[in-house]
Design a protein around this motif. Structure first.
Motif, PDB file in Angstrom:
ATOM      1  N   LEU A  25      37.886  38.564  94.038  1.00  0.00           N
ATOM      2  CA  LEU A  25      38.217  39.162  92.744  1.00  0.00           C
ATOM      3  C   LEU A  25      38.913  38.173  91.810  1.00  0.00           C
ATOM      4  CD1 LEU A  25      39.360  42.663  94.019  1.00  0.00           C
ATOM      5  CD2 LEU A  25      37.288  42.137  92.733  1.00  0.00           C
ATOM      6  N   GLY A  26      39.092  36.957  92.279  1.00  0.00           N
ATOM      7  CA  GLY A  26      39.598  35.895  91.412  1.00  0.00           C
ATOM      8  C   GLY A  26      41.108  35.826  91.334  1.00  0.00           C
ATOM      9  N   THR A  27      41.690  36.678  90.532  1.00  0.00           N
ATOM     10  CA  THR A  27      43.134  36.620  90.276  1.00  0.00           C
ATOM     11  C   THR A  27      43.804  37.942  90.592  1.00  0.00           C
ATOM     12  OG1 THR A  27      42.942  37.369  87.990  1.00  0.00           O
ATOM     13  CG2 THR A  27      42.684  34.986  88.394  1.00  0.00           C
TER      14      THR A  27
ATOM     15  N   ARG B 284      34.405  44.490  97.451  1.00  0.00           N
ATOM     16  CA  ARG B 284      35.549  43.600  97.220  1.00  0.00           C
ATOM     17  C   ARG B 284      36.847  44.408  97.158  1.00  0.00           C
ATOM     18  NH1 ARG B 284      33.490  38.602  96.142  1.00  0.00           N
ATOM     19  NH2 ARG B 284      31.553  38.410  94.945  1.00  0.00           N
ATOM     20  N   VAL B 285      36.802  45.526  96.471  1.00  0.00           N
ATOM     21  CA  VAL B 285      37.993  46.373  96.375  1.00  0.00           C
ATOM     22  C   VAL B 285      38.373  46.925  97.747  1.00  0.00           C
ATOM     23  CG1 VAL B 285      38.918  48.525  95.425  1.00  0.00           C
ATOM     24  CG2 VAL B 285      37.642  46.956  93.954  1.00  0.00           C
ATOM     25  N   GLU B 286      37.386  47.356  98.536  1.00  0.00           N
ATOM     26  CA  GLU B 286      37.673  47.874  99.871  1.00  0.00           C
ATOM     27  C   GLU B 286      38.277  46.799 100.758  1.00  0.00           C
ATOM     28  OE1 GLU B 286      37.594  51.030 100.926  1.00  0.00           O
ATOM     29  OE2 GLU B 286      37.222  51.364  98.803  1.00  0.00           O
ATOM     30  N   HIS B 287      37.762  45.567 100.650  1.00  0.00           N
ATOM     31  CA  HIS B 287      38.330  44.477 101.447  1.00  0.00           C
ATOM     32  C   HIS B 287      39.762  44.188 101.008  1.00  0.00           C
ATOM     33  CE1 HIS B 287      38.490  41.099 104.058  1.00  0.00           C
ATOM     34  NE2 HIS B 287      38.458  40.184 103.112  1.00  0.00           N
ATOM     35  N   ALA B 288      39.999  44.233  99.722  1.00  0.00           N
ATOM     36  CA  ALA B 288      41.357  44.018  99.210  1.00  0.00           C
ATOM     37  C   ALA B 288      42.296  45.113  99.719  1.00  0.00           C
ATOM     38  CB  ALA B 288      41.343  43.987  97.686  1.00  0.00           C
ATOM     39  N   ARG B 289      41.831  46.340  99.766  1.00  0.00           N
ATOM     40  CA  ARG B 289      42.656  47.434 100.277  1.00  0.00           C
ATOM     41  C   ARG B 289      43.042  47.191 101.730  1.00  0.00           C
ATOM     42  NH1 ARG B 289      39.695  52.979  98.501  1.00  0.00           N
ATOM     43  NH2 ARG B 289      41.373  53.847  99.760  1.00  0.00           N
ATOM     44  N   HIS B 290      42.080  46.759 102.507  1.00  0.00           N
ATOM     45  CA  HIS B 290      42.376  46.473 103.912  1.00  0.00           C
ATOM     46  C   HIS B 290      43.429  45.370 104.031  1.00  0.00           C
ATOM     47  CE1 HIS B 290      41.937  45.547 108.139  1.00  0.00           C
ATOM     48  NE2 HIS B 290      41.677  44.296 107.816  1.00  0.00           N
ATOM     49  N   LEU B 291      43.297  44.321 103.245  1.00  0.00           N
ATOM     50  CA  LEU B 291      44.258  43.219 103.302  1.00  0.00           C
ATOM     51  C   LEU B 291      45.643  43.659 102.834  1.00  0.00           C
ATOM     52  CD1 LEU B 291      42.015  40.289 102.003  1.00  0.00           C
ATOM     53  CD2 LEU B 291      42.713  40.752 104.366  1.00  0.00           C
TER      54      LEU B 291
ATOM     55  N   TRP C  22      27.891  47.699  93.909  1.00  0.00           N
ATOM     56  CA  TRP C  22      28.146  47.657  95.350  1.00  0.00           C
ATOM     57  C   TRP C  22      29.096  46.514  95.699  1.00  0.00           C
ATOM     58  CZ3 TRP C  22      27.228  44.081  99.242  1.00  0.00           C
ATOM     59  CH2 TRP C  22      27.333  44.557 100.549  1.00  0.00           C
ATOM     60  N   LEU C  23      28.865  45.348  95.126  1.00  0.00           N
ATOM     61  CA  LEU C  23      29.720  44.196  95.406  1.00  0.00           C
ATOM     62  C   LEU C  23      31.170  44.458  94.988  1.00  0.00           C
ATOM     63  CD1 LEU C  23      27.671  40.969  94.553  1.00  0.00           C
ATOM     64  CD2 LEU C  23      28.838  41.491  96.704  1.00  0.00           C
ATOM     65  N   THR C  24      31.331  45.026  93.808  1.00  0.00           N
ATOM     66  CA  THR C  24      32.687  45.329  93.347  1.00  0.00           C
ATOM     67  C   THR C  24      33.371  46.301  94.281  1.00  0.00           C
ATOM     68  OG1 THR C  24      32.099  44.927  91.025  1.00  0.00           O
ATOM     69  CG2 THR C  24      34.041  46.280  91.444  1.00  0.00           C
ATOM     70  N   ARG C  25      32.665  47.329  94.717  1.00  0.00           N
ATOM     71  CA  ARG C  25      33.241  48.310  95.639  1.00  0.00           C
ATOM     72  C   ARG C  25      33.657  47.639  96.947  1.00  0.00           C
ATOM     73  NH1 ARG C  25      32.938  53.894  96.296  1.00  0.00           N
ATOM     74  NH2 ARG C  25      31.473  54.059  94.580  1.00  0.00           N
TER      75      ARG C  25
END
Length: 326
Positions: free
Chosen positions: A290-292, A266-273, A261-264
């Motif tokens: 996600l670090g780097t 994080r990826v969704e937040h990255a997509r928005h950004l 769930w956390l990984t999903r």
């Protein structure tokens, strides 16, 4: 609505009322910066006359089959899988008028309509999980995926039942206008803003014992702190549970492990950004936890099969990316 995307919703005999109304409810809620509607949604039938719903009442459409030639997107609403199948010849004649560049969408059992017309041959598609074995046996040329909410095969998109029609409509908004508009539609309609198409259709979720605590507050806290490392033990403490109880309850409530769930998220937040800011890939990776940039690229490619730069270009082309922030 001169510049609106034109959507024809085809209502066949024994149409499901919920899915018939879904495109108008979701797509008509999408508006631009000038508050103008982005979609013009209209309902038609194969002969322009009324059709029965599976709920015992009739629908009187505003249009006949001529609407299919007008549309940028044609949606075939769910039909009662135990009811009579539509006249294939009439279907073929109507579908022959659809423009070559128009999208074709089916909800749930309406995938059988597209299958009967040969539109799904050689493609991946889905329908309600109860019907996938029947579809696979009847149409062996189709790659039937029983485990997903919807399948985007390019020009043709198919969804599972009921709520998955909402997910697919939001996916269309996101494709056409980006996540900011899709999220605004979800808020307006009070539905989850994004359930990825590859999410499982059916998750065993026993009804929680009312005496048990929920993980919802811990999840809300995690969403507000995605930029920092988050451990399962920390989340469990937030929920006042042991790690074991928290992990079990978390899976019951979300269908995923805390780590998944956390990984999903994080990826969704990255997509928005990526869509809404001009932050660099490394900056986005840090804000999403996600670090780097390397890690972000790996996760985004695993989830969507694209790089951050390709993803950003796709949605920037729609012209709805916000100005740079931060």
């Amino acid at each position: 609505m001169a510049n609106s995307h034109r959507v024809a919703v085809l209502a066949l005999d024994r149409v499901m009322a919920f899915e018939l109304g879904t495109p108008d409810r979701i797509l008509s809620s999408a508006v631009g910066d000038d508050s103008a509607r982005l979609y013009d949604v209209r309902v038609c039938t194969l002969d322009g006359g009324p059709v029965r719903t599976s709920s015992g009442f009739a629908v009187l459409p505003g249009h006949g089959p001529e609407l299919l030639a007008w549309a940028d997107t044609v949606i075939v609403a769910t039909i009662d899988d135990d009811g009579p199948f539509p006249d294939v010849q009439k279907l073929a004649e109507a579908f022959a008028t659809i423009r070559a560049d128009a999208r074709i969408v089916s909800f749930c059992s309406a995938a059988f309509v597209l299958a009967e017309l040969g539109l799904l041959d050689g493609k991946s598609a889905t329908t309600h999980w109860v019907l996938t074995d029947r579809m696979r046996e009847r149409y062996p040329k189709i790659n039937v995926d029983p485990d997903v909410l919807f399948v985007d095969a390019g020009r043709i998109l198919t969804s599972a039942g009921a709520g998955a029609a909402v997910d697919l409509c939001l996916h269309l908004v996101r494709l056409d206008h980006g996540s900011a508009v899709a999220n605004a539609v979800a808020r307006r309609c009070v539905v989850p803003p994004w359930r990825e198409g590859g999410q499982a259709q059916f998750i065993e979720r026993p009804v929680p014992d009312e005496r048990d605590l929920s993980t919802s507050e811990a999840r809300a806290w995690a969403l507000a702190n995605l930029d920092r490392p988050l451990s399962i033990d920390e989340l469990a403490r937030r929920a006042n549970m042991s790690r074991r109880s928290f992990t079990r309850r978390f899976r019951d409530e979300t269908g995923q492990s805390p780590a998944q769930w956390l990984t999903r998220q994080r990826v969704e937040h990255a997509r928005h950004l990526l869509e809404a800011t001009d932050l660099t890939v490394d900056q986005i990776a840090q804000r999403a936890g996600l670090g780097t940039g390397v890690s972000l690229r790996q996760h985004l490619r695993a989830a969507l099969g694209v790089s951050p730069s390709a993803y950003r270009r796709t949605f920037r082309r729609n012209g709805f990316a916000a100005a740079a922030t931060g």
